[in-house]
Design a protein around this motif. Structure first.
Motif, PDB file in Angstrom:
ATOM      1  N   HIS A 396       0.806  -1.224   0.000  1.00  0.00           N
ATOM      2  CA  HIS A 396       0.000   0.000   0.000  1.00  0.00           C
ATOM      3  C   HIS A 396       0.834   1.267   0.000  1.00  0.00           C
ATOM      4  O   HIS A 396       0.698   2.093  -0.896  1.00  0.00           O
ATOM      5  CB  HIS A 396      -0.977   0.028   1.175  1.00  0.00           C
ATOM      6  N   THR A 408      -8.025   4.872  -1.741  1.00  0.00           N
ATOM      7  CA  THR A 408      -7.969   3.661  -2.552  1.00  0.00           C
ATOM      8  C   THR A 408      -8.509   4.043  -3.931  1.00  0.00           C
ATOM      9  O   THR A 408      -8.626   5.245  -4.224  1.00  0.00           O
ATOM     10  CB  THR A 408      -8.772   2.512  -1.905  1.00  0.00           C
TER      11      THR A 408
ATOM     12  N   VAL B 204       4.331 -11.297   1.447  1.00  0.00           N
ATOM     13  CA  VAL B 204       2.892 -11.170   1.216  1.00  0.00           C
ATOM     14  C   VAL B 204       2.310 -12.548   0.936  1.00  0.00           C
ATOM     15  O   VAL B 204       2.962 -13.393   0.320  1.00  0.00           O
ATOM     16  CB  VAL B 204       2.606 -10.199   0.040  1.00  0.00           C
ATOM     17  N   VAL B 218      -7.000 -14.634   5.785  1.00  0.00           N
ATOM     18  CA  VAL B 218      -7.166 -13.258   6.277  1.00  0.00           C
ATOM     19  C   VAL B 218      -7.251 -13.228   7.807  1.00  0.00           C
ATOM     20  O   VAL B 218      -6.642 -12.377   8.449  1.00  0.00           O
ATOM     21  CB  VAL B 218      -8.431 -12.621   5.654  1.00  0.00           C
ATOM     22  N   LEU B 226      -2.875 -10.185   0.407  1.00  0.00           N
ATOM     23  CA  LEU B 226      -3.636  -9.571  -0.689  1.00  0.00           C
ATOM     24  C   LEU B 226      -4.888 -10.420  -0.861  1.00  0.00           C
ATOM     25  O   LEU B 226      -4.829 -11.528  -1.383  1.00  0.00           O
ATOM     26  CB  LEU B 226      -2.816  -9.537  -1.977  1.00  0.00           C
ATOM     27  N   GLU B 227      -5.998  -9.878  -0.377  1.00  0.00           N
ATOM     28  CA  GLU B 227      -7.258 -10.628  -0.366  1.00  0.00           C
ATOM     29  C   GLU B 227      -7.849 -10.634  -1.772  1.00  0.00           C
ATOM     30  O   GLU B 227      -7.959  -9.591  -2.403  1.00  0.00           O
ATOM     31  CB  GLU B 227      -8.209  -9.937   0.623  1.00  0.00           C
ATOM     32  N   LYS B 394      -9.059  -2.879   0.001  1.00  0.00           N
ATOM     33  CA  LYS B 394      -8.858  -1.488  -0.409  1.00  0.00           C
ATOM     34  C   LYS B 394      -7.396  -1.069  -0.385  1.00  0.00           C
ATOM     35  O   LYS B 394      -7.016  -0.137  -1.068  1.00  0.00           O
ATOM     36  CB  LYS B 394      -9.644  -0.562   0.522  1.00  0.00           C
ATOM     37  N   LEU B 395      -6.588  -1.740   0.436  1.00  0.00           N
ATOM     38  CA  LEU B 395      -5.192  -1.335   0.525  1.00  0.00           C
ATOM     39  C   LEU B 395      -4.361  -1.979  -0.584  1.00  0.00           C
ATOM     40  O   LEU B 395      -4.656  -3.078  -1.018  1.00  0.00           O
ATOM     41  CB  LEU B 395      -4.594  -1.715   1.887  1.00  0.00           C
ATOM     42  N   HIS B 396      -3.316  -1.274  -1.002  1.00  0.00           N
ATOM     43  CA  HIS B 396      -2.297  -1.748  -1.942  1.00  0.00           C
ATOM     44  C   HIS B 396      -2.800  -1.866  -3.370  1.00  0.00           C
ATOM     45  O   HIS B 396      -2.253  -1.265  -4.270  1.00  0.00           O
ATOM     46  CB  HIS B 396      -1.690  -3.071  -1.493  1.00  0.00           C
ATOM     47  N   ARG B 398      -6.570  -2.732  -5.771  1.00  0.00           N
ATOM     48  CA  ARG B 398      -7.999  -3.004  -5.770  1.00  0.00           C
ATOM     49  C   ARG B 398      -8.401  -3.411  -7.177  1.00  0.00           C
ATOM     50  O   ARG B 398      -7.925  -2.812  -8.144  1.00  0.00           O
ATOM     51  CB  ARG B 398      -8.757  -1.741  -5.342  1.00  0.00           C
TER      52      ARG B 398
END
Lengths: 420, 420
Positions: A396, A408, B204, B218, B226-227, B394-396, B398
């Motif tokens: 991120h 985001t 990751v 998660v 990373l979902e 939302k992070l990194h 999307r």
């Protein structure tokens, strides 16, 4: 002052923040800026209620025997509150990080695709002593269209609550719903822990404080975390280091502000450089009141140094103590950094460009310096404006995090019936 | 074929990967591309050993009574292996996502600052049935300069191991150390769980598979995740929806590939539109063998529909079943999506631009569609090249994640003695 109550309902507050975030997310940049300016004015006007609350925290702190440095960090004055207000005015001047179209293209079938920046939603801020975080984090959150749930440390709880009450009174005169700023008025650890797993309502947790706080959040949260701040930073003085540069950088990176995360904790010195420059180094360390914990070579060469233990390599001193290790080459220095570093800021002093390049390429950290002090790893020093923290993670955001780290993206597709 | 052994040492493998990542990170784009092309050739040459191993998995699968669709996904042919090889050749053609200078500026004191993209380091890939992930993920990881630790599902373990053996033989002829690709040859759940907390060695985790796999990762991982992928996607047919567009999009988004994450699971229909178009809708659903689970209005208006239960709104069918809910306005549709959606892909069909804008602004999801099928949320459909997964966080990153999602940044500072 409202009397503090432990009757808090963390989940209810997070829900209110989420609801408010929807209203906030669609406000214009002007509406958000007007609100920030209003909050600044209200802070200036109502500083007395904040100082009165701060007196209570200070009284409690003294009773609990906190040291002078801690009391100093906790202490608010009229001038400090004016700085908070000025900070909000500065944030109002920064570019809005949301609504930016990063890319815009049209597929062959006519489907238009835009990638646009949007707020994250609700930020959970978990922090320790300094009450300035309450204002700074609120300003950055609101400017980026995010609601915020604040969970400050117990020692500043009365000050923080007074600040948030002033912010709430200010927000009532703006387009931003006052529920967009939630303060968890609890000293119970359980209140913090509830935030860890509130994935339905909170989009990201940002811990700011000591290593144990950050570790607790990272290890226990299922809400995504923006990991910040622990800096076990190193300076490597190479065999080909310029003596004046090396000593100036060492002194600055260690003593300018020893308690911050971008200060150095260990100096790794090439054995040849140390042998040649031990007198000047010793003199510089002495002049600057730096206490040395060293490996056996260092203890032998530098008067008054004490033997370093495992914790000297591993932990932050946050004081004018320093660990010094000698190495035979840059590879050994890089390996030591890999074994003990926290991927924050690492510096090499050398006149050899090739050695510098090896160091910059192979060391895994947010910021790498060649012939400069690690103290520049800082949002304002780098020109980012205010920062929400310094990320030591890789996903991120990495390094100093300004407003863009609080956003985001969304892909927006405009079609006229396209199917695949 | 090596005989499978449970004598695996996950930590040792992760360490080897981390060590190899250092060598890999400093290879040139050409060296990485040459390696990918070599791997493609070796896969083409040695496909027979892979098919032989696959036969074992298929035999086991049939004995365990897996259904035809599952066996189909597990089955490899010469052509499928050729597709794997072609996939690697395609990845070789993509731009290298590392070494990109995102920004470059000089402070007033002369300190030069660059923000440069670099590999993440070591990727932990946890995935289920399809053996193609073994090749696809390896190709994307290596191209982006990352080592990879692969933990595939038990049902494909023999196939996956054979593929990795071929990859290892190929890597021996390249500059990439073969340790950069690690395969955890274990069917024990503990082997997967060990990866969850291996923060020292893995940068990751990317889970790919069903909802329960992703949830397990998660909820239990301290390594950043990373979902990806769970898509409970909705189509909202507004009062002002064009009938032909609405029906075409419904059929495409539901039936084109019902088992993928960007297929829709629920259609939300404005009550007025439903009243007016129930005959045509019923006919379309029937023609396309779509089974309807509806609310009371739907059950009343659409023949053969059955009452929907809570799970119908909450879960993915991944089949030609669909849930249908009626609403009085777009706000009610948005609320339903917020209550049950997974922030993947959501579509509105309407001729009213203002209603569309409200939907696109207020719905919180990676991809929002106006008058188009949700099936376009896909790296190759959007022109990203191969994708490592579709992020629903939302992070990194999307949405569809291409090579840039496998990088982070470093700040590189060049000075001549600057201190602060």
């Amino acid at each position: 002052m409202t009397v503090l109550t432990e009757n808090v309902n963390v989940e209810e507050q997070a829900k209110l923040a989420k609801k408010a975030a929807k209203t906030l997310a669609v406000l214009t940049t002007e509406e958000k800026n007007e609100a920030l300016l209003k909050l600044a004015d209200v802070l200036d006007e109502e500083y007395e209620s904040i100082l009165a609350a701060n007196e209570e925290d200070l009284k409690n702190g003294r009773q609990q025997g906190f040291d002078a440095a801690f009391i100093d960090r906790l202490t608010l004055t009229k001038e400090r509150v004016e700085e908070f207000a000025q900070g909000l005015r500065d944030v109002a001047k920064l570019d809005d990080p949301t609504g930016i179209v990063n890319s815009d293209w049209t597929l062959e079938n006519g489907l238009n695709v835009q990638q646009v920046t949007v707020p994250l939603g609700v930020i959970g801020m978990i922090y320790e002593a300094r009450p300035n975080v309450t204002v700074d984090a609120t300003g950055l959150a609101l400017k980026s269209g995010n609601a915020i749930v604040l969970k400050g440390g117990s020692s500043a709880i009365t000050s923080n609550q007074a600040i948030v009450e002033v912010i709430h009174r200010g927000l009532e005169q703006t387009k931003i719903p006052k529920d967009a700023v939630q303060f968890i008025a609890s000293t119970h650890r359980e209140a913090t822990q509830q935030l860890f797993t509130m994935k339905e309502h909170i989009d990201v947790l940002i811990p700011r404080g000591g290593g144990s706080l950050i570790k607790a959040v990272v290890n226990n949260a299922t809400v995504p975390v923006l990991e910040t701040g622990v800096g076990n930073c190193h300076l490597y003085v190479d065999a080909e280091a310029d003596v004046q540069k090396a000593l100036a950088i060492l002194v600055n990176a260690k003593t300018d502000r020893p308690a911050v995360c971008n200060a150095i904790e260990t100096v790794i010195i090439h054995q040849d450089w140390l042998a040649e420059n031990k007198a000047e180094l010793t003199e510089t360390l002495k002049e600057n009141d730096i206490s040395v914990h060293g490996d056996s070579t260092v203890v032998e060469l530098i008067p008054n140094s004490v033997p370093a233990e495992e914790t000297d390599w591993a932990d932050e001193y946050l004081s004018k103590d320093i660990a010094i290790k000698t190495v035979a080459d840059v590879a050994e220095a890089i390996q030591h950094i890999e074994d003990y570093g926290t991927k924050h800021s690492e510096s090499i002093v050398t006149e050899n460009e090739k050695t510098a390049e090896t160091f910059m390429k192979l060391v895994d950290a947010a910021a790498l310096y060649h012939n400069a002090s690690t103290r520049f790893t800082d949002g304002s020093a780098l020109g980012f404006g205010s920062e929400i923290g310094i990320s030591t993670q890789k996903l991120h955001a990495r390094g100093p995090m300004g407003l863009p780290a609080l956003t985001t993206v969304k892909y927006l597709m405009q079609g006229n019936g396209q199917v695949r």
